[in-house]
Write an enzyme that holds these catalytic residues in place. Structure first.
Site, PDB file in Angstrom:
ATOM      1  N   ARG A   1     -18.353  -3.546  -5.700  1.00 26.53           N
ATOM      2  CA  ARG A   1     -19.888  -3.920  -5.749  1.00 26.53           C
ATOM      3  C   ARG A   1     -20.510  -3.842  -4.637  1.00 26.53           C
ATOM      4  NH1 ARG A   1     -21.124  -9.375  -9.287  1.00 26.53           N
ATOM      5  NH2 ARG A   1     -19.772  -8.233 -10.539  1.00 26.53           N
TER       6      ARG A   1
ATOM      7  N   SER B   1     -23.290  -7.258 -12.908  1.00 30.74           N
ATOM      8  CA  SER B   1     -23.527  -8.559 -13.552  1.00 30.74           C
ATOM      9  C   SER B   1     -24.819  -9.328 -13.010  1.00 30.74           C
ATOM     10  CB  SER B   1     -22.502  -9.515 -13.114  1.00 30.74           C
ATOM     11  OG  SER B   1     -22.207 -10.976 -13.887  1.00 30.74           O
TER      12      SER B   1
ATOM     13  N   ASP C   1     -26.417 -13.830 -18.813  1.00 29.10           N
ATOM     14  CA  ASP C   1     -26.758 -13.135 -17.570  1.00 29.10           C
ATOM     15  C   ASP C   1     -26.888 -11.645 -17.992  1.00 29.10           C
ATOM     16  OD1 ASP C   1     -24.229 -12.603 -17.804  1.00 29.10           O
ATOM     17  OD2 ASP C   1     -23.660 -12.790 -15.497  1.00 29.10           O
TER      18      ASP C   1
ATOM     19  N   ASP D   1     -25.158  -8.963 -17.914  1.00 35.92           N
ATOM     20  CA  ASP D   1     -24.105  -8.253 -18.442  1.00 35.92           C
ATOM     21  C   ASP D   1     -23.421  -9.192 -19.643  1.00 35.92           C
ATOM     22  OD1 ASP D   1     -22.971  -9.750 -16.665  1.00 35.92           O
ATOM     23  OD2 ASP D   1     -21.092  -8.403 -16.490  1.00 35.92           O
TER      24      ASP D   1
ATOM     25  N   ASP E   1     -21.708 -11.905 -19.619  1.00 31.89           N
ATOM     26  CA  ASP E   1     -20.285 -12.573 -19.390  1.00 31.89           C
ATOM     27  C   ASP E   1     -20.523 -14.088 -18.862  1.00 31.89           C
ATOM     28  OD1 ASP E   1     -21.196 -12.018 -16.613  1.00 31.89           O
ATOM     29  OD2 ASP E   1     -19.079 -11.137 -16.027  1.00 31.89           O
ATOM     30  N   ARG E   2     -21.735 -14.402 -18.445  1.00 41.82           N
ATOM     31  CA  ARG E   2     -21.956 -15.790 -17.914  1.00 41.82           C
ATOM     32  C   ARG E   2     -22.896 -16.267 -19.063  1.00 41.82           C
ATOM     33  NH1 ARG E   2     -21.548 -16.562 -11.913  1.00 41.82           N
ATOM     34  NH2 ARG E   2     -20.059 -14.562 -11.345  1.00 41.82           N
TER      35      ARG E   2
ATOM     36  N   GLU F   1     -14.717 -20.923 -15.003  1.00 45.17           N
ATOM     37  CA  GLU F   1     -14.999 -21.030 -13.407  1.00 45.17           C
ATOM     38  C   GLU F   1     -16.304 -21.619 -13.287  1.00 45.17           C
ATOM     39  OE1 GLU F   1     -14.972 -17.073 -11.882  1.00 45.17           O
ATOM     40  OE2 GLU F   1     -16.879 -16.403 -13.064  1.00 45.17           O
TER      41      GLU F   1
ATOM     42  N   SER G   1     -18.930 -21.114 -11.866  1.00 47.92           N
ATOM     43  CA  SER G   1     -20.323 -20.424 -11.992  1.00 47.92           C
ATOM     44  C   SER G   1     -20.540 -19.715 -13.041  1.00 47.92           C
ATOM     45  CB  SER G   1     -20.021 -19.167 -10.775  1.00 47.92           C
ATOM     46  OG  SER G   1     -18.938 -18.472 -11.182  1.00 47.92           O
TER      47      SER G   1
ATOM     48  N   LYS H   1     -14.345 -14.046 -18.871  1.00 47.37           N
ATOM     49  CA  LYS H   1     -15.396 -14.836 -19.246  1.00 47.37           C
ATOM     50  C   LYS H   1     -16.440 -13.988 -20.001  1.00 47.37           C
ATOM     51  CE  LYS H   1     -18.012 -14.123 -15.000  1.00 47.37           C
ATOM     52  NZ  LYS H   1     -16.691 -13.188 -14.200  1.00 47.37           N
TER      53      LYS H   1
END
Length: 608
Positions: free
Chosen positions: A73, A175, A333, A335, A337-338, A435, A437, A449
């Site tokens: 990244r 992300s 978010d 992408d 995943d959160r 996690e 976050s 996630k």
């Protein structure tokens, strides 16, 4: 962004540039201008050379990206240390070579490739283009590629890897990072992100494959003409939504639920997929935030595209919720995943749940429903919940009372995903992992996630509790009353200078003299120190950390005599030094004294 990525001007003329005075940099400039076929990023390097910007060139060209907690990244733009056409081609060549050596049947299994909605006009990059170039490299060697035809949530890639039996997967995403960034996330055949030794072997393989193999590697049109390319979108989306029903426990309540839900996709991929997930659960689709439901690589309506930042970036969602009289706000978010969640409190504004608080609710919910469907206590012996070591210990408190197993891993869902795979091989089941976050996984559909499935699960939990005249926040306090109040504080400082980071952690490791960690914190004795960067753990008889050593990142944990646990670490995805603190009270007592966490702030203020 245009489609012309050809060479800008005469190559030989471009190579006749002034010497930088640094042989290593001269070689790097020469290689870049020889290999790069993207006219925008070539022009960036040519401009820097012409302006004599040697320091900028050195930072761009004299280093390479490494696999962190979320793959490769970096900012988009020219340079071997950045995300661009050339570095993605190089990374894919290295990955291809490693997979070819590792899998005897690689030529039949192939690779899954997905992408998010990011893009940068000045470098001619977009996640879609980088995904197509990734596919082109693999197709040029006659290996099949399952390339999604449109943007998808990150969890869809590892899900597809396992469903299709692919050797690996690549997701082009950064992300929740700032708009300037992009990334290259690699998944192994087990559906988990690659970790040691695979990540190190892939990096070495990349170093051995730096020059693009052929012009075909730059031909993104291969994905349209090559018969080895397939589009898994319809199949994977259908399978995912069908399998999602395994997490739906009270569909009859969902269909009649009076609650209204707001959803923001933060200008990313989540809108369509969360809508479908809600319908799969029997809900009416959530009300989208109109300014944020469509893809926008500039993330124009938020100061940063990270819903973890809380109320300050959820402003449009909360305003819409007020207008629509909705009680629950969900935000995925870019992408997807959160997941962030906020709930309207009667007379008290909005409660934005932390990742640790939401994990307490989801962990309770998943085990509550597990017990309903598995009344035999013996079944609990094969149940696991997982969390990263910097996350709340609330799941540990659950496990201690309820009798299931809890384990913690190093930060990063790649560690959780790989541990899930190991446990599944011995007949165990992970029913929840997280996690702090705001990364959650309900069930074990994927080894990553997943904000899409988590959004639907939170909605059902809210509907069930509403039917019991309870809010999410009220249930959170019920959980704390049963399992012990858990008070945590998480924050960070921005640091873009690696030598400064090294100095900070060096000071901690030599705080009271060489090789001596701090002995007190705000007047409270430090009883244990664990340093996974060096492998030291004073709580172990052999002084060795039980968690794997992670020398490429910084992380030190302190256990204080008053029950506070504090960790200081570098982020694996952003230029941040993060710290995490938590105090756990015993069940039935509300003695979670947040003042105890102030002592940790005092210590950390001394090292920053």
């Amino acid at each position: 962004m245009g489609d012309d990525n050809g060479v800008n001007g005469d190559l030989n003329a471009n190579l006749r540039c002034q010497s930088t005075g640094d042989p290593q940099l001269d070689k790097a400039v020469h290689q870049w201008l020889n290999w790069d076929k993207n006219r925008w990023t070539r022009a960036q390097v040519e401009s820097l050379v012409a302006a004599g910007q040697w320091d900028d060139l050195r930072s761009r060209l004299c280093g390479r990206m490494s696999f962190g907690t979320a793959g490769l990244r970096a900012p988009m733009g020219a340079g071997f240390s950045r995300i661009n056409d050339l570095t993605v081609i190089q990374s894919t060549q290295g990955l291809f070579s490693y997979l070819s050596r590792y899998f005897a049947d690689f030529s039949s299994r192939g690779v899954v490739v997905g992408f998010d909605t990011r893009g940068q006009e000045e470098s001619g990059c977009s996640s879609q283009r980088l995904a197509r170039l990734t596919a082109a490299v693999i197709l040029s060697r006659d290996v099949p590629v399952h390339l999604f035809s449109t943007f998808v949530p990150t969890p869809y890639v590892p899900y597809a890897v396992k469903k299709l039996g692919a050797a690996a997967g690549v997701m082009i995403t950064a992300s929740h990072n700032p708009k300037e960034d992009n990334g290259y996330k690699v998944y192994w055949c087990n559906g988990a992100q690659i970790s040691s030794p695979h990540d190190k072997e892939v990096l070495q393989s990349i170093e051995e494959q730096l020059e693009p193999w052929s012009a075909s590697c730059w031909d993104e049109e291969l994905v349209e003409s090559c018969s080895l390319r397939t589009d898994p979108l319809t199949q994977i989306n259908s399978c995912y939504m069908d399998e999602l029903t395994s997490l739906c426990f009270h569909r009859d309540l969902n269909s009649s639920c009076p609650l209204k839900f707001i959803h923001s996709s933060f200008h990313g991929v989540g809108h369509v997929f969360v809508q479908q997930a809600f319908q799969t659960f029997g809900f009416a689709p959530p009300i989208p935030v109109p300014e944020q439901k469509d893809p926008d690589p500039n993330f124009s309506s938020v100061r940063c595209p990270n819903p973890e930042e809380g109320e300050s970036v959820l402003e449009l969602s909360l305003l819409l919720a007020e207008r629509e009289d909705a009680r629950i706000v969900l935000a995925t978010d870019p992408d997807a995943d959160r997941l962030a969640v906020a709930e309207k409190s009667d007379g008290c504004g909005w409660k934005v749940f932390t990742g640790n608080e939401l994990a307490a609710l989801l962990g309770w919910w998943m085990f509550f429903n597990w017990k309903e469907n598995h009344p035999d206590p013996a079944d609990t012996q094969r149940v696991y919940m997982l969390a990263t070591t910097v996350s709340s210990k609330i799941l540990q408190a659950f496990a201690r009372i309820e009798g299931f197993h809890f384990e913690e891993t190093l930060p990063g869902f790649k560690w959780i995903g790989n541990r899930m795979h190991e446990l599944s091989k011995t007949g165990n089941t992970v029913i929840f992992a997280f996690e702090e976050s705001i990364g959650f996984l309900c069930g074990s559909m994927v080894s990553e996630k997943d904000g899409v499935s988590s959004a639907a699960v939170v909605a059902e939990m809210a509907a069930y509790l509403h039917n019991k005249n309870l809010s999410l926040n009220q249930q959170l306090h019920n959980i704390y009353q049963t399992y012990g109040y858990h008070v945590s504080k998480t924050s960070y400082v921005i640091c873009n200078d690696p030598p400064t980071i090294q100095k900070i952690f060096g000071r901690i490791r030599n705080f009271d003299g060489e090789g001596s960690y701090p002995k007190t914190c705000g007047g409270v004795r430090i009883v244990h120190v664990r340093d996974v960067t060096t492998g030291y753990d004073s709580s172990q008889a052999d002084l060795r950390s039980v968690l794997p050593v992670s020398r490429n990142s910084q992380m030190i944990t302190f256990a204080l005599q008053n029950g506070v646990v504090a960790t200081l670490r570098t982020s694996g995805t952003e230029p941040k030094i993060k710290y995490y603190t938590e105090f756990c009270a015993t069940p039935g007592k509300r003695s979670a004294d947040s003042d105890r966490l102030v002592t940790v702030d005092l210590m950390f203020s001394q090292v920053f």
